[in-house]
Design an enzyme around this catalytic site. Structure first.
Site, PDB file in Angstrom:
ATOM      1  N   GLU A  40       0.848  -1.197   0.000  1.00  0.00           N
ATOM      2  CA  GLU A  40       0.000   0.000   0.000  1.00  0.00           C
ATOM      3  C   GLU A  40       0.882   1.246   0.000  1.00  0.00           C
ATOM      4  O   GLU A  40       2.013   1.215   0.491  1.00  0.00           O
ATOM      5  CB  GLU A  40      -0.899   0.027   1.249  1.00  0.00           C
ATOM      6  CG  GLU A  40      -2.065  -0.937   1.147  1.00  0.00           C
ATOM      7  CD  GLU A  40      -2.988  -0.870   2.361  1.00  0.00           C
ATOM      8  OE1 GLU A  40      -2.829   0.055   3.190  1.00  0.00           O
ATOM      9  OE2 GLU A  40      -3.851  -1.751   2.474  1.00  0.00           O
ATOM     10  N   ARG A  97      -1.774   1.973 -24.312  1.00  0.00           N
ATOM     11  CA  ARG A  97      -1.944   1.038 -25.430  1.00  0.00           C
ATOM     12  C   ARG A  97      -3.207   0.207 -25.309  1.00  0.00           C
ATOM     13  O   ARG A  97      -3.637  -0.423 -26.247  1.00  0.00           O
ATOM     14  CB  ARG A  97      -0.699   0.141 -25.551  1.00  0.00           C
ATOM     15  CG  ARG A  97       0.494   0.905 -26.092  1.00  0.00           C
ATOM     16  CD  ARG A  97       1.767   0.091 -26.063  1.00  0.00           C
ATOM     17  NE  ARG A  97       2.394   0.108 -24.755  1.00  0.00           N
ATOM     18  CZ  ARG A  97       3.619  -0.338 -24.506  1.00  0.00           C
ATOM     19  NH1 ARG A  97       4.355  -0.850 -25.482  1.00  0.00           N
ATOM     20  NH2 ARG A  97       4.136  -0.284 -23.289  1.00  0.00           N
ATOM     21  N   HIS A 131      -0.027   7.419 -26.880  1.00  0.00           N
ATOM     22  CA  HIS A 131      -0.001   6.364 -27.898  1.00  0.00           C
ATOM     23  C   HIS A 131      -1.018   6.606 -29.016  1.00  0.00           C
ATOM     24  O   HIS A 131      -0.683   6.534 -30.194  1.00  0.00           O
ATOM     25  CB  HIS A 131      -0.236   5.008 -27.224  1.00  0.00           C
ATOM     26  CG  HIS A 131      -0.311   3.903 -28.212  1.00  0.00           C
ATOM     27  ND1 HIS A 131       0.748   3.561 -29.017  1.00  0.00           N
ATOM     28  CD2 HIS A 131      -1.337   3.092 -28.564  1.00  0.00           C
ATOM     29  CE1 HIS A 131       0.388   2.577 -29.808  1.00  0.00           C
ATOM     30  NE2 HIS A 131      -0.867   2.282 -29.559  1.00  0.00           N
ATOM     31  N   LYS A 201       3.493  -3.907 -39.479  1.00  0.00           N
ATOM     32  CA  LYS A 201       3.599  -5.047 -38.548  1.00  0.00           C
ATOM     33  C   LYS A 201       2.223  -5.596 -38.212  1.00  0.00           C
ATOM     34  O   LYS A 201       1.207  -4.908 -38.381  1.00  0.00           O
ATOM     35  CB  LYS A 201       4.322  -4.626 -37.272  1.00  0.00           C
ATOM     36  CG  LYS A 201       3.433  -4.024 -36.201  1.00  0.00           C
ATOM     37  CD  LYS A 201       4.149  -3.865 -34.885  1.00  0.00           C
ATOM     38  CE  LYS A 201       3.193  -3.199 -33.894  1.00  0.00           C
ATOM     39  NZ  LYS A 201       3.796  -2.532 -32.788  1.00  0.00           N
ATOM     40  N   GLY A 236      10.691  -5.441 -29.670  1.00  0.00           N
ATOM     41  CA  GLY A 236      10.271  -6.267 -30.811  1.00  0.00           C
ATOM     42  C   GLY A 236       9.872  -5.446 -32.036  1.00  0.00           C
ATOM     43  O   GLY A 236      10.363  -5.701 -33.147  1.00  0.00           O
ATOM     44  N   THR A 237       9.008  -4.461 -31.840  1.00  0.00           N
ATOM     45  CA  THR A 237       8.529  -3.652 -32.977  1.00  0.00           C
ATOM     46  C   THR A 237       9.700  -2.949 -33.651  1.00  0.00           C
ATOM     47  O   THR A 237       9.850  -2.974 -34.876  1.00  0.00           O
ATOM     48  CB  THR A 237       7.515  -2.589 -32.472  1.00  0.00           C
ATOM     49  OG1 THR A 237       6.455  -3.271 -31.807  1.00  0.00           O
ATOM     50  CG2 THR A 237       6.974  -1.738 -33.603  1.00  0.00           C
TER      51      THR A 237
END
Ligand code: R5P
Length: 313
Positions: A40, A97, A131, A201, A236-237
């Site tokens: 907390e 995202r 985003h 992609k 990755g992208t």
């Protein structure tokens, strides 16, 4: 009469908040933030804020959920202290995202965060390079999506020195980032008239952090390419786009990414990759172990300070 501006920092990115305070010649507001052993969080504002404009700088990166809780509790504490107006500066807006139902049955987490921010009482929100810009539209309080892309463009330009613009290609790391590539390229070239290359992609929605590179649309052969994206998490992208550019004959590959929301292996993967330089900002505080030789960081502090400069003059 102008209200007094007070700046507060959560624990997620105190160096950035200190930097902003330094530029504005203001002290950071006093507060006490405690994380208990059961996870907390407790936030206490320890100076008077009555009738002030209180600005809370708190990025909501890993650990995302406790960073968010601090942000919510700060607002409540400031409200109880009778601050007149409470502004949240969220340099990296976590959960951005998850802005639509990508698959049936999913929560739209970004929507929930927006509702929470409003419900606790933030009067205004600032973020950087959200985003999906459309997420800004679900705020019913004033909202500003600042951009660090021109800042990155100017740093990359300095780094490259004198180079023929025909030898440079700006590449969007995926089809969702076309507008970002345009903003970066316009600042870089000083005109909107340039060919933008797009790496296409496909995200695997059933496996986390997995996507597949499909195709590269545009010409990069023999060029220095600058791959632009909002966020790197697994890498990755970006690395898929790097592979496509290499295959298409790019001779030098640079990355310009606003938010380095690194997973554990990302820094190593980026350092080992064919990327020659990785430009990013300090919207997320990087630990020493996340820094690598190819990384070049530029601060967004002056951009934040500029937003509040007028209020203190
Ligand atoms: C997705 O559309 C974003 O713009 C980024 O390209 C992506 O989230 C980066 O994540 P990762 O580094 O895990 O591929």
């Amino acid at each position: 009469m102008k209200e007094k501006l007070k700046l507060f920092s959560g624990t997620s990115n105190e160096p950035l908040a200190r930097n902003v305070a330094g530029i504005l010649h203001l002290p950071l507001g006093k507060s006490e933030i405690i994380q208990f052993d059961n996870s907390e969080v407790r936030v206490r504002v320890t100076e008077p804020v009555k009738d002030s404009v209180a600005v809370v700088i708190q990025t909501t990166s890993n650990p995302t959920n406790s960073s968010l809780m601090e942000l919510f509790f700060f607002c409540d504490a400031l409200k109880r202290g009778e601050a007149k107006r409470i502004v949240g500066v969220i340099p990296y807006f976590g959960y951005a995202r998850q802005n639509i139902q990508h698959r049936e049955g999913e929560a739209v987490s970004a929507h929930v965060i927006v509702r929470f921010l409003e419900a606790v009482g933030y009067d205004e929100i600032y973020v950087f390079d959200l985003h999906d810009e459309a997420t800004g539209g679900i705020f019913s309080v004033p909202f500003k999506n600042l951009t660090a892309l021109p800042l990155l463009a100017s740093e990359v330009k300095k780094h490259l020195g004198k180079i023929n613009r025909r030898d440079i290609a700006v590449v969007s790391a995926d089809q969702g980032g076309v507008e970002r590539g345009r903003i970066f390229g316009s600042a870089f070239f000083g005109t909107e008239d340039f060919p933008l290359v797009v790496a296409e992609k496909k995200r695997d929605l059933n496996t986390k952090h997995r996507s597949t590179a499909l195709d590269l649309h545009g010409e990069v052969e023999g060029k220095t390419v600058i791959i632009v994206d909002d966020i790197v998490t697994s890498g990755g992208t970006l690395l898929d786009a790097v592979a496509l550019c290499e295959k298409a004959g790019a001779k030098n590959i640079i990355a310009a990414i606003v938010h380095s929301d690194f997973s554990v292996k990302a820094p190593g993967r980026l350092q080992e990759s064919p990327i020659s330089a990785f430009f990013t900002t300090d919207t997320i505080r990087l630990a020493r172990r996340q820094r690598f030789p190819k990384l070049r960081e530029v601060s967004v502090a002056p951009l934040i300070a500029q937003e509040f400069q007028e209020s203190i003059q």
